[in-house]
Design a protein around this motif. Structure first.
Motif, PDB file in Angstrom:
ATOM      1  N   THR A 120       0.969  -1.294   0.345  1.00  0.00           N
ATOM      2  CA  THR A 120       0.191  -0.078  -0.219  1.00  0.00           C
ATOM      3  C   THR A 120       0.622   1.360   0.343  1.00  0.00           C
ATOM      4  O   THR A 120       0.101   2.144  -1.118  1.00  0.00           O
ATOM      5  N   ALA A 124       0.186   3.661  -3.161  1.00  0.00           N
ATOM      6  CA  ALA A 124      -0.282   5.263  -2.561  1.00  0.00           C
ATOM      7  C   ALA A 124       1.165   6.364  -3.175  1.00  0.00           C
ATOM      8  O   ALA A 124       0.433   7.268  -3.585  1.00  0.00           O
ATOM      9  N   SER A 125       2.382   6.193  -3.130  1.00  0.00           N
ATOM     10  CA  SER A 125       3.427   6.640  -3.104  1.00  0.00           C
ATOM     11  C   SER A 125       3.914   6.890  -4.931  1.00  0.00           C
ATOM     12  O   SER A 125       5.629   7.492  -4.639  1.00  0.00           O
ATOM     13  N   GLY A 129      -1.512   6.210  -8.453  1.00  0.00           N
ATOM     14  CA  GLY A 129      -1.794   5.298  -7.203  1.00  0.00           C
ATOM     15  C   GLY A 129      -2.234   4.295  -8.317  1.00  0.00           C
ATOM     16  O   GLY A 129      -2.060   3.600  -9.356  1.00  0.00           O
ATOM     17  N   TYR A 146      -7.220   9.738  -1.783  1.00  0.00           N
ATOM     18  CA  TYR A 146      -5.650   9.448  -0.578  1.00  0.00           C
ATOM     19  C   TYR A 146      -5.416  11.177   0.159  1.00  0.00           C
ATOM     20  O   TYR A 146      -6.594  12.342  -0.349  1.00  0.00           O
ATOM     21  N   TYR A 149       1.753  12.555   2.747  1.00  0.00           N
ATOM     22  CA  TYR A 149       1.891  12.512   3.779  1.00  0.00           C
ATOM     23  C   TYR A 149       2.333  14.489   4.439  1.00  0.00           C
ATOM     24  O   TYR A 149       2.679  14.970   3.373  1.00  0.00           O
ATOM     25  N   LEU A 173      -5.511   5.632   0.488  1.00  0.00           N
ATOM     26  CA  LEU A 173      -4.113   5.373   0.534  1.00  0.00           C
ATOM     27  C   LEU A 173      -2.863   6.871   0.880  1.00  0.00           C
ATOM     28  O   LEU A 173      -3.430   7.712   0.490  1.00  0.00           O
ATOM     29  N   VAL A 175      -0.386   9.183   0.937  1.00  0.00           N
ATOM     30  CA  VAL A 175       1.106   8.900   0.397  1.00  0.00           C
ATOM     31  C   VAL A 175       2.591   8.714   1.280  1.00  0.00           C
ATOM     32  O   VAL A 175       2.671   9.320   2.825  1.00  0.00           O
ATOM     33  N   GLY A 179      -1.863   2.715   4.157  1.00  0.00           N
ATOM     34  CA  GLY A 179      -3.388   2.785   3.775  1.00  0.00           C
ATOM     35  C   GLY A 179      -4.335   2.390   5.258  1.00  0.00           C
ATOM     36  O   GLY A 179      -3.764   2.191   5.554  1.00  0.00           O
ATOM     37  N   CYS A 200      -3.153  -3.644  -4.414  1.00  0.00           N
ATOM     38  CA  CYS A 200      -1.550  -3.190  -4.626  1.00  0.00           C
ATOM     39  C   CYS A 200      -1.114  -4.374  -4.714  1.00  0.00           C
ATOM     40  O   CYS A 200       0.166  -4.013  -5.163  1.00  0.00           O
TER      41      CYS A 200
END
Length: 258
Positions: A120, A124-125, A129, A146, A149, A173, A175, A179, A200
């Protein structure tokens, strides 16, 4: 010779309502299943559940690995993270920031699962995505959000942005972070995380092959969530799959229900 530290014996079965006890058993089972699935992160990450009819929540004791969590050593807190029961344990205040933010605004989110799985975090990163590369991803995409961070979740100012980003979605998600899923029951939140995690995992595997994905017609992508609702007799497989998952938790180690 070193001494192995032991946990203090706890039993709250006779101190709580039958409804709260059933919730404690479900949530403790969820922790054990997450450990079994290798989704854990040592003593970090959290899953919380609202006690029905209250603004009180159960969450794991900080410092315990997930295979040490039991129905009795879950900690009861309020939205401020104040401990409400008689327990020798504390909670991770940074971790509960995320959970309290969601419980504060989502009355339907009786259970919140937040985990730091590598898949995840990876999906996410990266730019774009989660993609509709698998059936599992199509279960999550219609209700996916999303959150960027912002460092460790210790800033109360982040709570409002997290709430806004989540909105009415059930999958998120985070970042560079991991998750998150929510659900009306522990089983629903667990199955939603299972779908998100599996989606994922498949995407990471596919992208490692350096081959173009087989496209799925948009009409199928748009309809598969509705199809899944029919198959699962609800919006997730929680009501169907959770009893089997609970039986698995008992087979693995019934001590979670103590």
């Amino acid at each position: 010779m070193s001494v192995i530290p032991t946990l203090p014996p706890l039993s709250v079965r006779d101190k709580v309502s039958d409804q709260e006890w059933r919730l404690r058993v479900d949530l403790a089972a969820c922790y054990r299943l997450v450990e079994h699935m290798r989704w854990g992160d040592l003593i970090y990450t959290h899953m919380s559940a609202r006690i029905p009819g209250t603004d009180e929540y159960l969450v794991n004791a900080f410092g315990l690995s997930f295979d040490e969590v039991t129905a009795s050593n879950l900690v009861k807190v309020n939205l401020q993270g104040d401990i409400l029961d008689d327990t020798p344990h504390q909670i991770n205040p940074a971790g509960f920031t995320i959970h309290s933010a969601i419980h504060e605004v989502r009355d339907d989110a009786h259970c919140v699962i937040h985990l730091h799985t590598k898949e995840t975090i990876a999906v996410a990163s990266v730019k774009g995505g989660l993609q509709p590369y698998s059936q599992h991803s199509m279960f999550s995409l219609p209700s996916l959000s999303y959150h960027e961070y912002e460092g460790l979740a210790v800033n109360d100012e982040e709570k409002q942005r997290l709430q806004q980003d989540l909105g009415t979605t059930n999958h998120m998600l985070l970042v560079n972070h991991g998750g998150l899923t929510v659900g009306p029951t522990v089983g629903d939140a667990f199955m939603r995380f299972y779908d998100l995690q599996r989606a994922c995992e498949i995407q990471v595997a596919m992208q490692s092959m350096n081959q173009p994905p087989t496209p799925v017609p948009q009409a199928i992508i748009d309809n598969i969530y509705n199809q899944a609702s029919v198959v699962h007799s609800g919006s997730t497989g929680g009501q169907k799959a959770w009893p089997a998952m609970l039986r698995k938790a008992y087979r693995l180690d019934p001590s979670f229900a103590e």
